[in-house]
Design a protein around this motif. Sequence first.
Motif, short mmCIF file in Angstrom:
data_model
loop_
_atom_site.label_atom_id
_atom_site.label_comp_id
_atom_site.label_asym_id
_atom_site.label_seq_id
_atom_site.Cartn_x
_atom_site.Cartn_y
_atom_site.Cartn_z
N HIS A 9 0.81 -1.18 -0.02
CA HIS A 9 0.10 -0.02 0.00
C HIS A 9 0.86 1.27 -0.10
O HIS A 9 1.76 1.27 0.81
CB HIS A 9 -1.01 0.04 1.10
CG HIS A 9 -1.60 -1.27 1.65
ND1 HIS A 9 -2.49 -1.82 0.65
CD2 HIS A 9 -1.12 -2.28 2.26
CE1 HIS A 9 -3.15 -3.06 1.12
NE2 HIS A 9 -2.18 -3.41 2.32
N VAL A 11 2.00 5.06 0.18
CA VAL A 11 1.75 6.56 0.53
C VAL A 11 2.71 7.45 -0.07
O VAL A 11 4.04 7.29 0.16
CB VAL A 11 2.00 6.63 2.07
CG1 VAL A 11 1.92 8.06 2.62
CG2 VAL A 11 1.27 5.61 2.96
N TYR A 18 -2.97 7.69 -0.43
CA TYR A 18 -3.00 6.54 0.04
C TYR A 18 -3.41 5.56 -0.66
O TYR A 18 -4.61 5.45 -0.75
CB TYR A 18 -3.60 6.60 1.57
CG TYR A 18 -3.40 5.27 2.37
CD1 TYR A 18 -2.59 5.10 3.48
CD2 TYR A 18 -3.90 3.90 2.14
CE1 TYR A 18 -2.29 4.05 4.47
CE2 TYR A 18 -3.70 2.72 2.59
CZ TYR A 18 -2.97 2.66 3.93
OH TYR A 18 -2.56 1.63 4.57
N GLU A 20 -4.48 1.77 -1.82
CA GLU A 20 -4.17 0.58 -1.36
C GLU A 20 -4.10 -0.62 -2.60
O GLU A 20 -4.25 -0.20 -3.73
CB GLU A 20 -5.59 0.09 -0.81
CG GLU A 20 -5.84 0.89 0.32
CD GLU A 20 -6.67 0.42 1.46
OE1 GLU A 20 -6.90 -1.07 1.40
OE2 GLU A 20 -7.07 0.74 2.61
N LEU A 56 3.55 -0.95 3.90
CA LEU A 56 3.50 0.30 3.35
C LEU A 56 4.63 0.73 2.73
O LEU A 56 5.69 0.15 3.05
CB LEU A 56 3.03 1.29 4.51
CG LEU A 56 1.85 1.30 5.36
CD1 LEU A 56 1.70 2.73 6.23
CD2 LEU A 56 0.69 1.23 4.48
N ARG A 408 2.36 -2.44 8.06
CA ARG A 408 0.87 -1.59 7.90
C ARG A 408 0.66 -1.21 9.38
O ARG A 408 0.15 -0.06 9.82
CB ARG A 408 0.10 -2.28 7.19
CG ARG A 408 -1.19 -1.38 6.73
CD ARG A 408 -2.05 -2.17 5.84
NE ARG A 408 -2.91 -1.29 5.51
CZ ARG A 408 -4.11 -1.56 4.71
NH1 ARG A 408 -4.21 -2.78 4.31
NH2 ARG A 408 -5.24 -0.65 4.19
#
Length: 433
Positions: A9, A11, A18, A20, A56, A408
């Motif tokens: 995911h 950022v 953000y 996904e 992330l 995450r």
Amino acid sequence: MRLDVVNGHVVTGDGRSYLEDASVTTEDGLITGLHRIRHLPYRVYSHRVLDARGGLILPGLMNIHSHVVSFGPLCPGLPREAAPKERILANLDTHLLQGTTTVLSLDGFALPFENDAINKLHPVNVKMATLHTPKNVASGEMGGNRLPPHHRGFTAEEAVSAGAVAMGEVGSWATTGATYEKNLRLERPVSVSDALALDAAYLSGDDLAMVRIIERAGLGPMSLDEAKTLVRETSVEPMAVAKEAILETIDFAPRLGIPALCHTEPDTYDVVREVAREIGDKLVALHVNYHAAAEEAVGMAREVRGHGGFVEVITADHFGAGQLEPSPDTAFALLSEGLVDVLSTDYSGGYHDAILLFIQKAVEHGAVSLPQAVRLATSSPASIIPGLAPRKGLIEPGYVADLVVVDRDDITRVRTVIVGGRIVVEDGRRVDR
């Protein structure tokens, strides 16, 4: 070489996005694609596929306020001796394993060859600042400390020509009750809280309080007069010189074309205000959360912003050592008011909290969203200091592939760090040496 980071995911660092179930492709050190798909097909075309395992994917963090990360003299207010190579490399390892890929060394007396030398030894990109101006040299030589001739004679103009991207840390003598200098003079450890209390009692003229602090800190048989001399010579007189150095940036920063990163705490608010009025967006007010109550820090941040300047908040050591800044309340107040432009660590006596730990706590507190906080440690510092990290700080095609993969659910767990498309940390351990 092509490296794909899949099943994560993203950022992006822009403060909003953000994404996904996304993947990032890189080739020859650059980001070539950001894809809204968990697993890229036809992986035969990749030299390496890195599975983010639902974590992330962030841009590599940028820390514009670090110390003891380069060879050469340290900034005023830090130990006079140059740090050993092993200490510097250990500090850079700490930053790297916390997800930082670019640091700005604010020990601004270092020379270009010293900065180049450390960059040959470590994957973190260390950028250079300068303090090679008359008032900063005077501040650096307080207390009889004489800079080596080649550092003393170097100029800020030469530093900028050789790659310095900012002035800093300007005015750093004005800090933490000059704890290091007091330790040096007394040849025994004095806590930050006792050093600050001693200074406060002296400045308020409270002799009884000074006597109580001497007794509490076990500083006997020091007399009251000796304690006053200690405070005057380690804090009051250096503070005056530090303020002159801050004011000097009015002449230098616009002419050099680089921002001035100035030590900001209640005792320097007066001169930082004056600098903000004069140089606007060439000022970065460092650690506005430092030793300040929330209300006064918010007021100062509004003034700096009102003149076009930028506000930095440091992670300090709120959640670890707690010796410099036990409470994050002031930092969270500044974030909640939308008055923060950049997050950094400072040195915090060698015990700084990781930027990602601070971000996680701030998000949990509700002071800021995760995308907003990530921007403050990635694309925002890159834009505030143009020479810091060109084409870095965002996950977008064409940007340098400095990437971090974290859990995450716990972003302090740094799994992988990629610098220029090369994996240098995997499963939380360095793999490049």
